[in-house]
Write a protein that holds these residues in place. Structure first.
Motif, PDB file in Angstrom:
ATOM      1  N   LYS A  34      10.545  -5.871   2.724  1.00 30.31           N
ATOM      2  CA  LYS A  34      10.333  -4.619   1.844  1.00 30.31           C
ATOM      3  C   LYS A  34      11.748  -4.048   1.757  1.00 30.31           C
ATOM      4  CE  LYS A  34       7.962  -0.185   1.938  1.00 30.31           C
ATOM      5  NZ  LYS A  34       7.000   0.803   2.994  1.00 30.31           N
ATOM      6  N   LYS A  35      12.571  -3.722   2.276  1.00 27.21           N
ATOM      7  CA  LYS A  35      13.969  -3.426   2.239  1.00 27.21           C
ATOM      8  C   LYS A  35      14.631  -4.155   1.253  1.00 27.21           C
ATOM      9  CE  LYS A  35      14.443  -0.522   6.176  1.00 27.21           C
ATOM     10  NZ  LYS A  35      15.177   0.153   7.260  1.00 27.21           N
ATOM     11  N   TYR A  38      13.342  -3.380  -2.250  1.00 29.70           N
ATOM     12  CA  TYR A  38      13.911  -2.386  -3.007  1.00 29.70           C
ATOM     13  C   TYR A  38      15.585  -2.523  -3.240  1.00 29.70           C
ATOM     14  CZ  TYR A  38      10.078   0.414  -1.058  1.00 29.70           C
ATOM     15  OH  TYR A  38       8.640   1.110  -0.640  1.00 29.70           O
ATOM     16  N   PHE A  65       5.402  -4.770  -6.012  1.00 27.23           N
ATOM     17  CA  PHE A  65       6.032  -4.056  -4.883  1.00 27.23           C
ATOM     18  C   PHE A  65       7.219  -3.184  -5.068  1.00 27.23           C
ATOM     19  CE2 PHE A  65       4.772  -8.335  -3.962  1.00 27.23           C
ATOM     20  CZ  PHE A  65       3.609  -8.075  -2.839  1.00 27.23           C
ATOM     21  N   ARG A  75       0.078  -1.140   1.330  1.00 31.30           N
ATOM     22  CA  ARG A  75      -0.520  -1.853   2.566  1.00 31.30           C
ATOM     23  C   ARG A  75      -1.267  -0.934   3.035  1.00 31.30           C
ATOM     24  NH1 ARG A  75       3.278  -3.447   7.264  1.00 31.30           N
ATOM     25  NH2 ARG A  75       2.601  -1.590   8.330  1.00 31.30           N
TER      26      ARG A  75
END
Length: 94
Positions: A34-35, A38, A65, A75
């Motif tokens: 996830k990071k 980003y 995302f 999620r």
């Protein structure tokens, strides 16, 4: 080279989701998936120089995302049913 890029990010980049993640990546630290998304979006959007907005690039594989995508995939958290754990344990024993 990374030191110069980190300095550039801190000097010109907007404080937005992905800034600290990109800096951590450039410093050689590990990121979660996830990071990493980003960080990639922050880099691709030129440090969000135009503001914290959706990139509007639906053909990008990471667009669903993106942090500022209004229709991003969120999620869901599964709720556990009380007593369900006991049934699962007994099924594993068999």
């Amino acid at each position: 080279m990374n030191e110069e890029r980190i300095k550039n990010i801190r000097q010109h980049g907007k404080k937005a989701r992905g800034q600290t993640e990109l800096i951590k990546h450039l410093e050689g630290q590990r990121l979660t998936l996830k990071k990493a998304v980003y960080a990639h979006c922050y880099d691709c959007m030129a440090f969000y120089a135009d503001g914290k907005v959706d990139c509007q690039m639906p053909k990008c594989s990471l667009h669903p995302f993106m942090a500022y995508n209004q229709k991003r995939i969120k999620r869901t958290v599964k709720k556990t049913i009380p007593g369900d754990n006991g049934e699962m344990r007994s099924a594993r024993i068999l």
